[in-house]
Design a protein around this motif. Structure first.
Motif, PDB file in Angstrom:
ATOM      1  N   ASN A   1      51.153  29.113  65.157  1.00 58.21           N
ATOM      2  CA  ASN A   1      50.998  28.867  66.571  1.00 58.21           C
ATOM      3  C   ASN A   1      52.102  27.635  66.877  1.00 58.21           C
ATOM      4  OD1 ASN A   1      48.710  30.186  66.353  1.00 58.21           O
ATOM      5  ND2 ASN A   1      47.399  28.492  65.877  1.00 58.21           N
ATOM      6  N   ILE A   2      52.598  27.902  68.028  1.00 58.53           N
ATOM      7  CA  ILE A   2      53.786  26.714  68.214  1.00 58.53           C
ATOM      8  C   ILE A   2      53.755  26.608  69.781  1.00 58.53           C
ATOM      9  CG2 ILE A   2      55.267  27.791  66.458  1.00 58.53           C
ATOM     10  CD1 ILE A   2      56.968  28.917  68.856  1.00 58.53           C
ATOM     11  N   ILE A   3      53.918  25.478  70.142  1.00 56.53           N
ATOM     12  CA  ILE A   3      54.239  25.057  71.410  1.00 56.53           C
ATOM     13  C   ILE A   3      55.813  25.092  71.680  1.00 56.53           C
ATOM     14  CG2 ILE A   3      54.147  23.217  73.362  1.00 56.53           C
ATOM     15  CD1 ILE A   3      51.480  22.008  71.776  1.00 56.53           C
ATOM     16  N   ILE A   4      56.236  25.914  72.586  1.00 54.54           N
ATOM     17  CA  ILE A   4      57.685  25.896  72.948  1.00 54.54           C
ATOM     18  C   ILE A   4      58.232  24.803  73.893  1.00 54.54           C
ATOM     19  CG2 ILE A   4      59.658  27.503  74.044  1.00 54.54           C
ATOM     20  CD1 ILE A   4      58.178  29.888  73.041  1.00 54.54           C
ATOM     21  N   ALA A   5      58.819  23.901  73.506  1.00 54.99           N
ATOM     22  CA  ALA A   5      59.363  22.946  74.517  1.00 54.99           C
ATOM     23  C   ALA A   5      60.696  23.226  74.779  1.00 54.99           C
ATOM     24  CB  ALA A   5      59.244  21.370  73.685  1.00 54.99           C
ATOM     25  N   GLN A   6      61.049  23.712  75.992  1.00 55.28           N
ATOM     26  CA  GLN A   6      62.195  24.012  76.609  1.00 55.28           C
ATOM     27  C   GLN A   6      62.363  23.623  78.001  1.00 55.28           C
ATOM     28  OE1 GLN A   6      63.044  27.952  73.616  1.00 55.28           O
ATOM     29  NE2 GLN A   6      63.169  28.054  75.924  1.00 55.28           N
ATOM     30  N   ASP A   7      63.753  23.512  78.417  1.00 49.11           N
ATOM     31  CA  ASP A   7      63.869  23.004  79.777  1.00 49.11           C
ATOM     32  C   ASP A   7      63.372  23.751  80.857  1.00 49.11           C
ATOM     33  OD1 ASP A   7      64.574  20.507  78.984  1.00 49.11           O
ATOM     34  OD2 ASP A   7      66.642  20.736  79.582  1.00 49.11           O
ATOM     35  N   THR A   8      63.070  23.774  81.887  1.00 43.72           N
ATOM     36  CA  THR A   8      62.790  24.685  83.089  1.00 43.72           C
ATOM     37  C   THR A   8      63.828  25.472  83.382  1.00 43.72           C
ATOM     38  OG1 THR A   8      61.167  22.958  84.288  1.00 43.72           O
ATOM     39  CG2 THR A   8      62.026  24.734  85.518  1.00 43.72           C
ATOM     40  N   GLY A   9      63.704  26.812  83.423  1.00 40.08           N
ATOM     41  CA  GLY A   9      64.500  27.857  83.689  1.00 40.08           C
ATOM     42  C   GLY A   9      65.176  28.446  82.383  1.00 40.08           C
ATOM     43  N   SER A  10      64.555  27.804  81.245  1.00 42.28           N
ATOM     44  CA  SER A  10      65.326  28.460  79.946  1.00 42.28           C
ATOM     45  C   SER A  10      64.811  29.796  79.635  1.00 42.28           C
ATOM     46  CB  SER A  10      65.326  27.484  78.953  1.00 42.28           C
ATOM     47  OG  SER A  10      63.731  27.149  78.679  1.00 42.28           O
ATOM     48  N   GLY A  11      63.440  30.090  80.284  1.00 41.11           N
ATOM     49  CA  GLY A  11      63.224  31.592  79.819  1.00 41.11           C
ATOM     50  C   GLY A  11      61.941  31.356  78.809  1.00 41.11           C
ATOM     51  N   LYS A  12      61.010  30.394  79.125  1.00 34.43           N
ATOM     52  CA  LYS A  12      59.932  30.348  78.341  1.00 34.43           C
ATOM     53  C   LYS A  12      58.861  31.598  78.501  1.00 34.43           C
ATOM     54  CE  LYS A  12      58.833  26.225  79.512  1.00 34.43           C
ATOM     55  NZ  LYS A  12      60.164  25.908  80.491  1.00 34.43           N
TER      56      LYS A  12
END
Length: 1467
Positions: A29-40
């Protein structure tokens, strides 16, 4: 073994950092922390596809925090999936999805579901979705919201952590479904709102049972694709914040008016004081006291709050944007409000007229200074902040265009009012208006719970629909958007190259989200700083937190331990779980659940029901409103602990209305949550909630709910086939007994006959034997005398069978086989036939001399020659073998006229000179049908040539029996069927004594074409059934509102329910539906045989099909109709209580003990009627009705609208209207059924009943019913006081108790229309030949007018202890019965004009079409029929009723122009 990387065919190509995160999400289980627009979102889509392709039987559930984001993400996910993707959010009202099978279908039909967190939380709480067995993957978009009591956090805390951990065994392909934790995937651009990053990370990870991850191996690629915007900031001066006198003219004008407003003069405060003064001690008075004190303390009335909100908004605009913007804003809002001065306009919501007038009074006192749109004035009236913004926009536009990219920008503003004002400046200022195509985006403010004066600013956005604004921004038609936070989070706005923060972000998430809106490869993010440097520290803090988060991403992170049960819940947190469904209740959920329960209680549309919470101790001391201002300021707030009492609406009994928790909770919120929990749990134990912890939305009995739903697609549909076996055959027995039973049939005026059968026929008592109606001999009584078993030798049996064959063959031989002798019934003379030996000899002559096998028909010429023209012949056939049968009159020499007639039918005159003189047999073949009042015409005589004619070789006695026997057989067949029904179903019940004739009528279907059928009885029984069921439900379920009652009644009396009960009792066996056509009679045989193929092409072949016995399908309607007809028969014989006994037999899904006499139901309902606390003024209504109530509260209930706000001991009129509707229907139907001299068909009864029970007519009665009241007033005259004699007419509708301005408006508008059409309607009702449908429709009266009449009738019925005569007298006093009687006496044409047109067109095989056109204030209806000129009519547009008015008028016009003449067939 290491998990392989996942690549999914047909999915978009992933980047390396996306693949890295996808692989990680499969392992843990993970929370993906990426900037807006990075394709989450793409990573989440690929993760869901993987979950699907591993053949999991569970769904993937994608959660997004807002409806807008749900809809956006659903579109993206659906476009990337090859499986169904469902969307559920609050706008779809999933709270109403109370059918577990519906949720089951949702889970079965969709592999991915997108919803808001609250939807999933509710579904889990009510046990419709089970996390462990239904969900395999749970995706949290904008996962940083999963904190405290947010629905995301509640989902995990209440339903996830209690499940067993996911085991590796389930990761394989095709693994069995296990009840375990789903996998979790979170998506966020910022895992925190603020504070300590380490603590925030740990908290979020613990709440979601995840590890926060950001790409590490491919971080450079992520940075290369994210396109972080260039960060810039600009500074502006804020000298106005230091100047208390900084204001605008219009703002000053508003503030000046506010200083003159006194809270004690506010109509709301005055009304509260008045209510308090007349309210006795008790909870209601305590609430009023608190409300008054809080209102005065905070000056929180609609008017005062509205004026303060206007001033505060203008002040904020003035400080931020400048005086010009503040002046424009005040001018716009005030002008908009004063332009809508109708005291019932929507901007003032549900205010009373005095409050609206009060607010408008002060708005009118604002001395507005006209706003100048001159450039100089605008420039002089804006702040430095606006000028800096204009410079920034100019710079950013040039910067963007320097790279050959068109400018596109977003300006984020906190206040919605400032969005409007800033947009106005930018649209007006020459530095911006030529260069920017502007749009606005505001947060949704259309909640029904939000109702403030500044809601009027919605109108300022009326020309800018927000979805269109976004579309135009994406397409480039707009290049600058001024927005609130609605565009910050998640909304996909790919085209944006510049983001400007008008205000500094409130938190880290807002910082990251707004910056992420700048999505172009070359973009900029601009912050506006105060020059004093107060904003610098906050921005530095955001940048520091961002660096700290990046460091945490890069560090090795391990999963935080799940919160323990002690950490997850407060120490006094309560949990209740329904084991059978898994539904769960906690105090947090109880508040919304209780609100929903109250919201679905009876509601007439002008009010709402909500629970009332009283905090203990009260917020304000009792009488605080009487203290002076300084004394109120000195009051100190109570620190706790707190208790609470919650009070539910009055529709519930006293024991289920008030719930209290003690003072032991640290906060007010905790206290009222626990009070709600206690109340909701009690409602569940009182069986007012189902096992899903939801209100009883379906009132079908639980054990039959699914079965009835499958059978009952629509309670109004009268279609569908229920396959059952054929009706009983009373002539055949399953036993193999070969003995014969004899019955002597004594026919008045004819020779008796003996009938032999293989079955025991029932004993027919007086009134059950056949009665025949002969055209010459009139009524003929028939007696059936059972003679027991008889012993027959084979030769005797053969003789009787041949005799029976001759009896039937003479008339019906065309449909018989001469060689078949196995008749189900045999006939022989019961006494010696003196002519029999003569006719036996003549038949021997025929066999011997002619060699005829069929010894029944002899050539008349040969017969005359052999027997010297005998005169004892009975019947003659014209032709052979199937010629017409005539009655023989004698041998005759024809006259010249008869010879001429003969030559018209024959080519030559025969050589013989003597002819057969005959007359036609009576046309009547069904002797069971009573004789018509008009006598049949005399039979025609004629002469037949002997050479081509045949003599029937039967005696007179045999011929008499041959023509009468089919009718006797038919009666015995039907009577035996009815006796079987009575002996099987009615033995031991009061129903056994229902008259035989009524039972025969009740079970005979119209398709049988018999002399009686069930249709009239079914119409009567339908009214009886609905009446007794309505009264049963009203008395048995005092907590149910009209909606529940109606739905349960519809289920109980629906055709499907009645048919189901009929099948259960095998009623289909006794329904007479085989067609009786005497002229096509075929005797029954003991065995089935094939019809002679020689007749296959014969003209009689069709007749054979009708008589062939086969299993047939019964319609659901026929089964239901017979049930209702039996109820009608029981009612006719023994009144309502015998009708109830018949209903008890069929049950209708109700326990037998539930069916009691009407008196029991009435007494039960009356036992709950309270005695009023104070005397009630009800004499006016009683005078109008001509009836005095013993139970005054029944009358009060009958005239109380749901909107009525004052203290009452009763509910509104809907339950009484429910009863009154069935009472009125019963009385009118009974009257029509028994109307002397008219046996109205069901259709004729329906249209006549409709004329006097339709809503338009009852509304007219509501206006007509009135009385004169003395309104005399004293006045001075020549030094004396004299009385001015005056009267005032009060109408019944004016006695409706309500507190709704909408109702008041509708009453006045309908009164205006009533005055226009009153004379026309009265003339038509009193003297016209046609019922005034169109004129009544022009009243366009809302339903509450007719509801009032029906509720009063229901109240009279109960108050009179179930005396329908008392209700009939009230109907006579109202004029309804007189109108019905005039319709019947004068045969007034009551056919509905629309129906008339359709009948007329159908007869001409044409179709009527109606089309509507709406323009401005009118509705036009055009009616067209092929071959006719179209007809139009126009009505004033007011509501949906306007369409009906136009349609009625057009129909009446068409009837006149097209000369349509159609009746209902009654005359």
């Amino acid at each position: 073994m290491e998990e392989p990387s996942v690549a999914v065919d047909s999915a978009p190509k992933t980047r390396e950092y996306q693949q890295e995160m996808l692989d990680a999400s499969i392992k843990e289980n993970i929370i993906i922390a990426q900037d807006t627009g990075s394709g989450k979102t793409l990573i989440a889509i690929l993760r869901m596809r993987y979950e699907i392709e591993r053949n999991s039987q569970k769904v993937s559930w994608f959660l997004a925090p807002t409806v807008a984001l749900c809809e956006q993400q659903h579109g993206v996910i659906k476009g990337s999936m090859q499986v169904p993707v469902g969307l559920i959010h609050g706008a779809l009202e999933p709270k109403q999805w109370t059918d577990s099978s519906l949720w089951k279908r949702v889970l079965e039909n969709n592999r991915v579901i997108v919803s808001t967190p609250q939807v999933l939380l509710d579904a889990l709480s009510h046990g419709y979705v089970h996390m462990g067995q239904d969900i395999g993957l749970l995706v949290f978009d904008e996962a940083h919201h999963a904190d405290r009591n947010h629905p995301m956090s509640c989902i995990m805390r209440d339903f996830y952590f209690s499940l067993p951990p996911r085991t590796p065994a389930t990761s394989g392909y095709g693994a069995p479904t296990r009840k375990e934790r789903p996998m979790i995937l979170g998506l966020t651009a910022s895992p925190m709102f603020g504070g300590n990053a380490t603590v925030a990370f740990r908290t979020l990870e613990a709440n979601l049972d995840c590890v926060i991850r950001s790409p590490r191996a491919n971080r450079d690629e992520l940075i290369a694709h994210v396109h972080r915007p260039v960060f810039r900031y600009v500074r502006y001066d804020t000298p106005q914040y230091l100047d208390r006198n900084y204001t605008s003219k219009n703002l000053s004008a508003v503030e000046a008016v506010i200083t003159t407003m006194k809270i004690e003069e506010d109509p709301y405060v005055i009304a509260l004081r008045a209510s308090l003064a007349k309210t006795s001690q008790g909870p209601e008075r305590a609430r009023l006291d608190q409300k008054l004190s809080k209102t005065i303390q905070g000056k929180k009335t609609y008017s005062h709050t509205g004026m303060k909100d206007l001033a505060n908004a203008a002040k904020a605009i003035c400080y931020d944007l400048g005086p010009w913007a503040a002046d424009w804003y005040v001018d716009s809002v005030v002008s908009l409000a004063l332009g809508k001065q109708n005291p019932y306009d929507d901007f003032t919501g549900s205010l009373q007229p005095k409050e609206k007038t009060y607010l408008i009074k002060y708005l009118s006192q604002i001395k507005l200074t006209p706003v100048s749109f001159d450039l100089v004035d605008i420039e002089a009236g804006i702040t430095d902040k606006v000028r800096v913004l204009l410079d920034t926009l100019e710079y950013e536009k040039e910067w963007s265009e320097s790279s050959d990219e068109p400018y596109s920008g977003l300006i984020f503003v906190k206040r919605r009012d400032e969005v409007l004002a800033l947009a106005e400046i930018l649209n007006r200022h020459p530095c911006s208006s030529p260069h920017f195509r502007l749009g606005c985006l505001l947060g949704s403010s259309h909640s029904s719970y939000r109702n403030t004066f500044l809601d009027i600013t919605r109108r300022l956005m009326k020309d800018q629909p927000q979805p269109e604004t976004l579309d135009e921004f994406r397409s480039g038609d707009k290049n600058l958007i001024v927005a609130t936070a609605v565009a910050e989070e998640g909304l996909d706005i790919q085209a944006c190259g510049n983001v400007i923060r008008w205000d500094i972000p409130d938190n880290m998430a807002s910082w990251a989200q707004s910056r992420g809106r700048a999505r172009r490869k070359r973009s900029s993010f601009v912050l506006m700083f105060e020059s004093a440097g107060v904003d610098d520290a906050r921005v530095s803090e955001f940048e520091r937190l961002e660096r700290q988060m990046t460091a945490l991403y890069q560090a090795d992170r391990t999963k935080q331990q799940a919160p323990s049960e002690e950490e997850a819940f407060d120490e006094d947190e309560l949990v209740f779980k329904v084991e059978s469904t898994g539904a769960m209740l906690t105090p947090i959920q109880a508040v919304t659940h209780l609100n929903h329960f109250c919201a679905v209680l009876p509601n007439a549309g002008h009010t709402s029901h909500l629970p009332i919470y009283d905090i203990d101790p009260p917020d304000m001391p009792e009488g605080c409103h009487s203290l002076d201002h300084q004394q109120r300021l000195n009051l100190l707030p109570y620190p706790g602990p707190f208790g609470c009492t919650v009070t539910l609406p009055r529709l519930l009994p006293s024991e289920l209305r008030v719930f209290t928790v003690d003072r032991k909770y640290p906060t007010k919120r905790s206290a009222y949550r626990h009070a709600a929990f206690k109340a909701y749990l009690t409602l569940y134990h009182a069986h007012l909630l189902n096992d899903n912890l939801l209100p009883l939305t379906s009132v079908v009995e639980p054990d039959l709910e699914e079965e009835v739903k499958n059978l009952l697609k629509d309670v109004e549909k009268r279609s569908g086939m229920a396959s059952v076996t054929s009706q009983m055959n009373p002539w055949q027995s399953e036993e193999t007994d070969m003995t014969w039973r004899a019955t002597r049939i004594v026919i008045q005026g004819f020779a008796p006959v003996r009938m032999l059968t293989r079955v025991d026929l029932p004993s027919f008592s007086a009134g059950e034997a056949p009665v025949l109606y002969h055209p010459h001999k009139g009524r003929i009584n028939v007696e059936l005398q059972a003679q027991g078993m008889v012993n027959l030798t084979s030769s005797d049996l053969q003789v009787v069978r041949e005799s029976t064959r001759r009896l039937f063959w003479c008339l019906y031989g065309v449909r018989m086989d001469w060689d078949r002798l196995d008749f189900a019934y045999l006939f022989e003379p019961a006494e010696k036939d003196h002519e029999r030996s003569v006719w036996d000899a003549r038949r021997r002559w025929l066999r011997d001399s002619q060699g005829e096998r069929e010894d029944l028909l002899a050539n008349a010429a040969d017969f005359a020659e052999a027997f010297s023209y005998p005169g004892d012949i009975s019947w003659v056939r014209d032709g052979y073998p199937y010629g017409k049968v005539y009655r023989f009159l004698g041998w005759k020499y024809p006259s010249e006229e008869e010879l001429e007639d003969f030559l018209t039918r024959y080519s030559r005159v025969p050589e013989t000179t003597k002819f057969l003189h005959v007359e036609e047999l009576p046309r009547r073949a069904n002797f069971l049908k009573p004789l018509a009042s008009t006598s049949e015409s005399s039979p025609r005589t004629r002469c037949l040539p002997p050479e081509s004619s045949r003599v029937v070789l039967l005696s007179r006695v045999q011929c008499d029996h041959a023509i009468l026997m089919p009718s006797i057989i038919r009666h015995i067949s039907v009577a035996a069927t009815v006796v079987s029904l009575r002996e099987t179903l009615f033995t031991g019940t009061p129903l056994y004594n229902i008259p035989f004739s009524l039972l025969i009528t009740a079970v005979t279907a119209p398709v049988a074409q018999d002399h009686v059928n069930y249709q009239r009885l079914e119409t009567l029984g339908d009214a009886v059934l609905k009446f007794v069921v309505s009264l049963y439900l009203l008395s048995t379920y005092p907590l149910w509102h009209e909606g529940y009652l109606t739905r349960r009644k519809d289920h109980a009396v629906s055709n499907s329910r009645l048919a189901k009960e009929a099948i259960r009792l095998c009623l289909y066996k006794w329904i007479v539906r085989d067609r009786f056509t005497p002229r096509k009679f075929v005797p029954q045989y003991l065995t089935q045989g094939d019809v002679d193929s020689d007749f296959a092409e014969d003209e009689f072949a069709d007749d054979l099909d009708e008589t062939r016995e086969v299993d047939e399908d019964l319609s659901t309607k026929m089964l239901a109709d017979v049930v209702e007809a039996l109820i009608g028969a029981a009612y006719l014989h023994g009144g309502f209580n015998l009708g109830i006994e018949c209903v008890r037999l069929f049950g209708l899904g109700i326990e037998s003990s539930g069916w009691q006499t009407l008196e029991v139901y009435v007494d039960k309902a009356l036992s709950r009627v309270e005695t009023p606390d104070t005397p009630l003024r009800t004499t006016d209504v009683e005078s109008m009705l001509g009836y005095t109530f013993s139970h005054k509260l029944l009358l009060v209930e009958a005239v109380t609208h749901a909107s009525y706000q004052f203290e009452l001991q009763t509910v509104s009129y809907e339950r009484m209207e429910f009863l009154g509707d069935s009472v009125l229907d019963m009385i009118i139907t009974h009257h029509l059924y028994h109307y002397p001299g008219k046996d109205f068909t069901p259709g004729q009864m329906h249209i006549r009943k409709s004329a006097v029970v339709n809503t338009h007519f009852l509304a007219f009665i509501c206006f007509q019913c009135s009385l004169e009241k003395d309104a005399s007033l004293p006045r001075p005259s020549h030094g004396h006081i004299v009385m001015d004699e005056e009267t005032q007419r009060i109408s019944l509708y004016q006695c409706l108790l309500h507190s709704s301005p909408v109702v008041f408006d509708q009453q006045r508008a309908t009164l205006t229309r009533y005055r226009k059409v009153k004379d026309e309607i009265e003339e038509a009702l009193h003297h016209g030949t046609t019922f005034p449908w169109a004129a009544l429709t022009r009243l366009q009266a809302p339903k509450f007018f007719s509801d009032m009449i029906e509720s009063l009738l229901g109240a009279v019925y109960l108050d009179s202890h179930g005396d329908l005569d008392a209700v009939r007298q009230v109907l006579r006093n109202l004029g309804i019965m007189q109108q019905l009687e005039r319709i019947l006496k004068d045969e007034v044409d009551v056919l509905h004009p629309i129906t008339r047109l359709h009948i007329w067109a159908a007869r001409a095989q044409k179709k009527v079409e109606s089309k509507f056109e709406e323009e401005k204030a009118h509705v036009t209806c055009t009616i067209t029929v092929e071959g006719r000129e179209p007809v139009q009519a126009t009505a004033e547009k007011r509501s949906r009723a306007s369409r009906e008015e136009a349609r009625f008028a057009a129909a009446e016009k068409a009837i006149k122009l097209w000369d349509v003449k159609t009746t209902d067939g009654s005359s």
